[in-house]
Design a protein around this motif. Structure first.
Motif: not given
Length: 260
Positions: A171-192
């Protein structure tokens, strides 16, 4: 075109956007009312079982994110130095369907990396005692402590895992922004620590807050290693522990273990 174009680079967004998203989303859970009717553990359990104060949790997360910033900067610097594209040239972004495929591939790569490293940290007594046990001081998971880890674990599990996922997917850095933000939200939600009605992650992912809560319970520490997306490797390698959600008389839910 994206809203940050012309203001900051995609690489800068890829470095800092997931951190901003982490604190916004975790902070959202932190300021919510108690919501006792949706909690997976009572507040009394949280106060009694958790072995680390909130201030130490925040400090631990900040330390990990500082390491993450340095690692992301080095990764993007390396890619720039080894790229055949001139710095002045505009990076051509792939078509949306290809970006979706890259994100899905990155999800499976990240799951694979995190499963095996996470599982090994439980099986190796030295690593568990001196490294991974820090995360398990939060017996009752909290959204704000999703990235509360020993710095070495944060580097190996999250930072290196993220870099490998990024590189393997192409992926490009721009696609990486989407992926890493999504992974972050998912990880936080799993620990809520909540089972909220209509939570979109619970609708689309079997690996969710209740699934990961099982792993934080003492009888479940050898199960449900998979994170943050799919329970694939747990099911394939015999570490999957299903659960049933039971309503507590005093309100809220309890995730009870059951054998396959």
């Amino acid at each position: 075109m994206v809203f940050w174009e012309g203001y900051v680079s995609d690489e800068t967004m890829g470095t800092f956007a997931p951190i901003v998203v982490y604190w916004l989303y975790a902070g959202f859970y932190q300021i919510l009312p108690p919501l006792d009717q949706y909690r997976l553990h009572t507040r009394k359990e949280e106060e009694k079982k958790n072995l680390v104060p909130l201030g130490s949790v925040v400090k631990g997360v900040v330390i990990q994110q500082l390491v993450q910033i340095v690692a992301a900067h080095l990764l993007f610097l390396y890619l720039q130095l080894t790229s055949t594209t001139a710095a002045s040239e505009v990076v051509i972004q792939p078509a949306v369907p290809l970006q979706i495929v890259q994100i899905i591939l990155a999800m499976f790569v990240m799951d694979t990396w995190q499963y095996f490293v996470h599982r090994y940290m439980h099986q190796n007594k030295f690593l568990y005692r001196h490294v991974h046990s820090q995360h398990h001081r939060l017996v009752v998971p909290q959204a704000i402590g999703a990235l509360y880890n020993h710095p070495l674990e944060g580097l190996l599990l999250d930072t290196v895992g993220g870099a490998i996922s990024f590189l393997a997917s192409g992926m490009t850095a721009r696609t990486g922004v989407i992926f890493f933000c999504f992974a972050t939200v998912k990880t936080v939600d799993d620990h809520c620590g909540l089972w909220l009605p209509g939570n979109i992650f619970h609708l689309f992912f079997a690996n969710n807050s209740a699934y990961h809560d099982i792993h934080h319970q003492l009888p479940g520490t050898k199960y449900n290693y998979s994170q943050p997306f799919f329970p694939l490797w747990d099911k394939l390698l015999g570490t999957h522990m299903p659960y049933v959600l039971v309503k507590r008389a005093e309100g809220g839910y309890e995730a009870k273990l059951m054998k396959d």
